[in-house]
Design a protein around this motif. Structure first.
Motif, mmCIF file in Angstrom:
data_model
loop_
_atom_site.group_PDB
_atom_site.id
_atom_site.type_symbol
_atom_site.label_atom_id
_atom_site.label_comp_id
_atom_site.label_asym_id
_atom_site.label_seq_id
_atom_site.Cartn_x
_atom_site.Cartn_y
_atom_site.Cartn_z
ATOM 1 N N ASN A 92 -7.889 -3.604 -4.099
ATOM 2 C CA ASN A 92 -6.673 -3.316 -3.341
ATOM 3 C C ASN A 92 -6.172 -1.913 -3.607
ATOM 4 O O ASN A 92 -5.624 -1.259 -2.732
ATOM 5 N N ALA A 93 -6.370 -1.440 -4.856
ATOM 6 C CA ALA A 93 -5.876 -0.116 -5.229
ATOM 7 C C ALA A 93 -6.607 0.983 -4.479
ATOM 8 O O ALA A 93 -6.119 2.101 -4.391
ATOM 9 N N GLN A 94 -7.786 0.682 -3.939
ATOM 10 C CA GLN A 94 -8.577 1.695 -3.250
ATOM 11 C C GLN A 94 -8.424 1.637 -1.740
ATOM 12 O O GLN A 94 -9.227 2.194 -1.007
ATOM 13 N N GLU A 95 -7.405 0.958 -1.260
ATOM 14 C CA GLU A 95 -7.272 0.784 0.178
ATOM 15 C C GLU A 95 -6.500 1.914 0.849
ATOM 16 O O GLU A 95 -5.456 2.358 0.366
ATOM 17 N N LEU A 96 -7.027 2.359 1.962
ATOM 18 C CA LEU A 96 -6.330 3.220 2.898
ATOM 19 C C LEU A 96 -5.367 2.341 3.685
ATOM 20 O O LEU A 96 -5.697 1.210 4.022
ATOM 21 N N GLU A 97 -4.164 2.838 3.960
ATOM 22 C CA GLU A 97 -3.190 2.036 4.699
ATOM 23 C C GLU A 97 -2.602 2.848 5.849
ATOM 24 O O GLU A 97 -2.164 3.985 5.660
ATOM 25 N N ILE A 98 -2.607 2.251 7.030
ATOM 26 C CA ILE A 98 -2.100 2.903 8.233
ATOM 27 C C ILE A 98 -1.053 1.992 8.872
ATOM 28 O O ILE A 98 -1.363 0.859 9.260
ATOM 29 N N THR A 99 0.181 2.472 8.973
ATOM 30 C CA THR A 99 1.268 1.685 9.554
ATOM 31 C C THR A 99 1.647 2.272 10.904
ATOM 32 O O THR A 99 2.215 3.362 10.994
ATOM 33 N N ASN A 100 1.283 1.547 11.964
ATOM 34 C CA ASN A 100 1.666 1.937 13.319
ATOM 35 C C ASN A 100 3.081 1.405 13.543
ATOM 36 O O ASN A 100 3.288 0.212 13.758
ATOM 37 N N ILE A 101 4.059 2.285 13.455
ATOM 38 C CA ILE A 101 5.457 1.884 13.390
ATOM 39 C C ILE A 101 5.984 1.469 14.763
ATOM 40 O O ILE A 101 5.772 2.171 15.756
ATOM 41 N N VAL A 107 -2.778 -1.505 9.329
ATOM 42 C CA VAL A 107 -4.223 -1.568 9.137
ATOM 43 C C VAL A 107 -4.530 -1.104 7.719
ATOM 44 O O VAL A 107 -4.091 -0.027 7.304
ATOM 45 N N THR A 108 -5.244 -1.922 6.956
ATOM 46 C CA THR A 108 -5.675 -1.526 5.617
ATOM 47 C C THR A 108 -7.188 -1.623 5.549
ATOM 48 O O THR A 108 -7.795 -2.505 6.168
ATOM 49 N N SER A 109 -7.810 -0.713 4.785
ATOM 50 C CA SER A 109 -9.262 -0.726 4.679
ATOM 51 C C SER A 109 -9.709 -0.189 3.329
ATOM 52 O O SER A 109 -9.135 0.772 2.800
ATOM 53 N N ASP A 110 -10.754 -0.829 2.782
ATOM 54 C CA ASP A 110 -11.392 -0.319 1.577
ATOM 55 C C ASP A 110 -12.629 0.490 1.924
ATOM 56 O O ASP A 110 -13.412 0.862 1.053
#
Length: 381
Positions: free
Chosen positions: A21-30, A358-361
């Motif tokens: 989880n600590a290595q995840e990219l996170e994208i929040t489409n607001i 959107v989250t991704s490892d």
């Protein structure tokens, strides 16, 4: 303390899960009404820090994008931005950045709505604004202090004589008073711009001001703000996310520049597919051309639009083209003004009425909403 084999195994599973989880990219489409604002956060470094980027700045005063963005940044613990990317200067993309009449509250100025602290922080005779608040010229020695959100670098399409709106002038005053300003206004600047998001992830400029990466010549007939939009590809191992403001690719009114197709060529030549497409121009019919969609082969399509908007976004024809392109899910931050689409679209359409996260490892990715609800509480009461 003696740990059993079961306890050790459980601890290892927790540790591995936490590390992943600590290595995840996170994208929040607001969900920011009839506008666009997307928070992109690189994978956390060992000390917990991460690269924070905001792509576009939200709606105008009717929805007050500045307040919405400010709340999202606060929720994510973001107190400064490494980059603030402005795709183009239409007010529904910079309305939450600027402030004052017609434009709501700037999230950059914090909750007190003024550069730095309230009053004359540096005792130079200017109360946060050079020449008073009506000038919209921030005091360079005060902005970015107090409860403000400092920005290290602003990225935009550059200056042209055609950009004369009040919102643009306010944006330029803000950008030139705080941090560095980078303009992707020519071929060399587009070809050479890339942001390191950490852990091997990156954000690569694909288009700006009508120039497309490694194309060699400007796309023909680029004249409008939409056609000048910046386009960026976020990449993390096998995961790819494309976001392009109001970039268009289909003839509509005076707009007929095929920027989408040129960007599609770049992606096709890279030999990748787009896992998540932030749909161009809120699902407007002058974007999401079938040829473009065939080139990038998106799996998930996310649309940011406001409920009952006057532009009728997303257009039914756009939704139909996305479905025909075999998109797995069309996910909207709101209903928008969808009128009457067929069962084919309904089978793949999801309306979140909230932020789309959107989250991704780099190997896998998840799509969810950030909405939370309090137990035993009906928000409609």
């Amino acid at each position: 303390m003696l740990l059993t084999r079961t306890a050790i195994f459980g601890f290892l599973l927790w540790f591995i899960s936490s590390a992943a989880n600590a290595q995840e990219l996170e994208i929040t489409n607001i969900r920011v009404g009839q506008g666009d604002a997307t928070l992109i956060q690189g994978p956390p470094a060992a000390d917990g820090s991460r690269v924070n980027i905001l792509f576009d700045g939200g709606d105008v005063a009717a929805y007050n994008g500045g307040k919405v963005i400010g709340a999202v940044l606060s929720k994510h613990g973001v107190k400064s931005l490494d980059y603030l990317i402005v795709s183009h200067y239409d007010v529904d993309h910079i309305g939450g950045i600027v402030s004052g009449p017609h434009h709501g509250d700037s999230f950059l100025l914090g909750w007190n709505k003024t550069p730095g602290g309230i009053g004359d922080d540096d005792n130079d005779g200017n109360d946060g604004w050079v020449g008073g608040a009506a000038s919209f010229a921030p005091d360079k020695d005060e902005i970015g202090r107090g409860d403000d959100i400092p920005v290290r670098s602003f990225v935009d399409r550059g200056d042209t004589p055609a950009a004369t709106s009040q919102a643009y002038r306010k944006y330029r005053l803000l950008a030139e008073s705080m941090g560095e300003r980078v303009s992707l206004s020519n071929q060399a600047s587009v070809d050479g711009f890339e942001i390191d998001l950490g852990s091997g992830s990156k954000m690569t400029a694909l288009a700006g001001n009508g120039y497309v990466r490694n194309r060699g010549s400007r796309v023909a007939r680029v004249n409008t703000e939409n056609e000048r939009s910046l386009s960026f590809l976020v990449s993390y191992k096998d995961f790819h996310f494309l976001i392009s403001g109001d970039m268009i690719g289909r003839t509509y009114g005076s707009e007929d520049a095929k920027v989408e197709s040129a960007v599609g060529d770049v992606i096709q030549n890279m030999g990748i597919i787009v896992d998540v497409l932030h749909v161009d121009h809120h699902g407007g019919n002058n974007g999401s051309d079938s040829v473009f969609l065939e080139k990038i082969k998106p799996v998930i399509a996310i649309i940011s639009a406001g409920n009952d908007n006057d532009y009728h976004h997303p257009h039914d024809e756009t939704l139909q083209r996305l479905e025909q392109a075999k998109v797995y899910r069309i996910i909207q931050t709101a209903w928008g003004a969808t009128e009457s689409v067929g069962d084919e679209v309904r089978r793949v359409q999801a309306i979140y009425q909230g932020d789309v996260v959107v989250t991704s490892d780099g190997d896998n990715y998840t799509v969810s909403t950030s909405r939370t609800f309090k137990a035993d509480d009906n928000p409609r009461r």
